[in-house]
Design an enzyme around this catalytic site. Structure first.
Site, PDB file in Angstrom:
ATOM      1  N   GLU A 234      44.542  39.147  22.359  1.00 32.70           N
ATOM      2  CA  GLU A 234      44.501  37.980  21.454  1.00 32.70           C
ATOM      3  C   GLU A 234      44.180  38.432  20.035  1.00 32.70           C
ATOM      4  OE1 GLU A 234      41.400  35.481  23.010  1.00 32.70           O
ATOM      5  OE2 GLU A 234      42.525  35.031  24.846  1.00 32.70           O
TER       6      GLU A 234
ATOM      7  N   ASP B  39      30.829  49.782  31.644  1.00 32.85           N
ATOM      8  CA  ASP B  39      29.887  50.462  32.534  1.00 32.85           C
ATOM      9  C   ASP B  39      30.302  50.284  34.004  1.00 32.85           C
ATOM     10  OD1 ASP B  39      27.168  51.777  32.567  1.00 32.85           O
ATOM     11  OD2 ASP B  39      26.746  50.088  33.899  1.00 32.85           O
TER      12      ASP B  39
END
Ligand code: NOJ
Length: 559
Positions: A263, A214
């Site tokens: 990751e 956002d």
């Protein structure tokens, strides 16, 4: 198990699933209500998982479902790592992810980092701890101006109208770029940065595949005193050093986020909601070292016009090729007037200023100048064009039913802070596109839930209910299902070649695998000649390409 199925049903290169995905935006409080309290919820989404599978989308993006007082439809987040108890539990969330993954649908969630809710424990702590406290450092507190500090620190206005500063009991002021219930976080603070990394891992660990960020361009700010006035800010270039918007240093934040995304296997994806001044500035958000993709809102503010569409398409494809990202196509979302209504309004006259356009479309336009039938016809044509383009397409819940913007909501029933505060989203605000979906033509809240919906649904929703449209091969829903099914064959290489049509109001392009798309933006039918026999999908039935329509021509059949 889940990943195997996802790989099978989508892209062979799992990590790139997002590049040409059809992503369906769910506004959870208005999608499906399983417990009858009038608010859509997570079990409601689970109950509609087969509907989502049958629609043929690749991913869903969920607008915020976190605990929230709903001062801004959930974009005021009180706890980033939880589910609003009215919408369910974390276990419900896990069940939803599993149900969607089992059906080959990825899950994208919304992250709201610029501001929290004023009910967030950090803000409550900041209020209690008082001026000068460490707790206030996580937000942007300042002393007021004027002899006794009773004036806001600056004349800045909030996006929803009114001052961007709110005063607290002890006399200090805090910055809120949106509603007063949405205090801006201080992104210079290491704890703020750490906490969002924790949030990204929290949802990634729960199986979330990607994130929508956002107002990604607003996090970092240069608040060195003296603070500039609005007039001074307006004179400053948007070159990466503007004190409040699109600063270069925001990309340090996203580089850190990228390390977290990477990751995971496959790496988590992200798409930035970034309202910036140039394509070059937008490209920074879409870089592989950053969020990876950024929303292209150009069509949201364009007319239904061949020249505008062609320019926007060409520019955005060139831009995404240059950055290595893929573009996004969007016609509707929870912030703007539904495109079936927008296209029934007078043309905007090629306005290109994004904000200006959003203001206008959000206002709904004058009802007496609205031709809903034409709007829907053009909406079908534009959507079919979009679904044939290289890149990912974002669809907003309800557009697959051809829903129009709902104007019949009284002032007392409205919820959008933009309606109450005026300004950027002036006029009617954004509630008209957030009305709960009609699932059945009859019954309480048109099958949304067993109780009354949290925003009033008009009677005409019955005609667009899912059960009605599912049974009608000529409905908008049937068109979307067929287009999304065929799209899986159509979406291979991320390029297109324009084919000149000899008509300025007709666009035609071919994808490298031979599929062709033709859109007639004009008023006279376009003759396809012998190719008419190879049309596999059309937004309007008929031999040629009628006014305001799109056809898909399949390869192999051509010639
Ligand atoms: C953009 C969101 O799409 C909108 O709904 C919200 O009001 C603002 N950001 C503030 O979070």
């Amino acid at each position: 198990m889940t990943d195997a199925l996802l790989t099978e049903t989508r892209d062979e290169t799992t990590a790139a699933w997002w590049r040409q995905a059809a992503v369906y935006q769910i506004y959870p409080r208005s999608f499906a209500d399983a417990n009858g309290d009038g608010l859509g919820d997570i079990p409601g989404i689970v109950s509609r998982a087969d509907y989502l599978r049958d629609l043929g989308i690749d991913a869903v993006w969920l607008s915020p479902f976190y605990p929230s007082a709903l001062a801004d439809g959930g974009y005021d987040v009180a706890d980033y790592r939880n589910v609003d108890p009215r919408l369910g539990t974390l276990e419900d969330f896990d069940e939803m992810v599993a149900a969607l993954h089992d059906r080959g649908i990825r899950v994208v969630v919304d992250i709201v980092p610029n501001h929290s809710s004023d009910l967030h424990e950090w803000f409550q702590e900041a209020l209690a701890a008082g001026r000068g406290s460490a707790a206030r450092e996580r937000y942007i507190f300042r002393e007021g101006s004027g002899p006794d500090g009773s004036e806001p620190p600056t004349d800045w206005t909030a996006a929803f109208g009114g001052s961007a500063w709110e005063r607290v009991d002890d006399g200090q002021w805090f910055l809120h770029s949106f509603a007063p219930e949405q205090p801006d976080l201080n992104w210079d603070h290491p704890e703020v940065r750490e906490d969002f990394l924790k949030t990204l891992r929290f949802w990634s660990d729960r199986g979330v595949d990607g994130f929508r960020i956002d107002v990604a361009h607003m996090l970092t700010k240069d608040l060195t005193e003296p603070l500039p006035s609005t007039a001074e800010l307006e004179l400053l270039p948007h070159d990466g050093n503007h004190p409040l918007h699109d600063r270069d240093d925001v990309h340090e934040v996203y580089a850190e986020w990228r390390r977290v995304f990477d990751e995971y296997d496959p790496p988590r994806t992200a798409v930035a909601e970034a309202w910036v001044s140039t394509p070059e500035r937008r490209a920074k958000y879409a870089s592989a070292e950053g969020l990876g993709q950024a929303f292209n809102f150009d069509l949201l503010v364009a007319d239904f016009d061949a020249t505008q569409f062609r320019t926007i398409i060409t520019d955005n494809l060139a831009q995404s090729q240059a950055t290595g990202s893929s573009t996004t196509w969007v016609l509707s979302n929870h912030d703007v007037t539904r495109h079936a209504t927008r296209y029934g309004l007078p043309q905007l006259g090629g306005r290109t200023g994004a904000k200006q356009g959003v203001e206008w479309v959000a206002a709904g336009g004058p009802e007496d100048q609205l031709d809903r039938e034409r709007g829907l016809r053009r909406a079908h044509a534009a959507t079919l064009l979009l679904l044939g383009l290289p890149g990912s397409t974002y669809l907003y819940q309800g557009e697959e039913l051809g829903l129009q913007e709902v104007a019949e909501i009284s002032a007392e029933q409205r919820q959008d802070p933009a309606f109450f505060r005026g300004a950027v989203f002036d006029g009617l605000g954004r509630d008209g596109c957030r009305v709960p979906l009609p699932w059945t033509a009859s019954g309480p809240s048109f099958g949304f839930g067993s109780g009354e919906a949290h925003l009033p649904q008009p009677d005409w929703f019955a005609e667009s209910a899912v059960d009605v449209e599912a049974a009608d091969p000529s409905s908008t829903l049937s068109l979307y299902r067929e287009a999304l099914r065929l799209r899986r064959e159509l979406q291979t290489d991320e390029t297109l070649e324009w084919i000149e049509t000899g008509r300025p109001d007709v666009l035609r392009f071919a994808r490298p695998n031979g599929w062709q798309i033709v859109t007639n933006f004009g008023t006279e039918p376009f003759d396809l000649g012998t190719d008419a026999a190879d049309v596999v999908l059309g937004s309007v039935s008929g031999g040629a390409v009628p006014a305001d329509s799109t056809v898909w021509i399949a390869p192999g059949l051509i010639g």
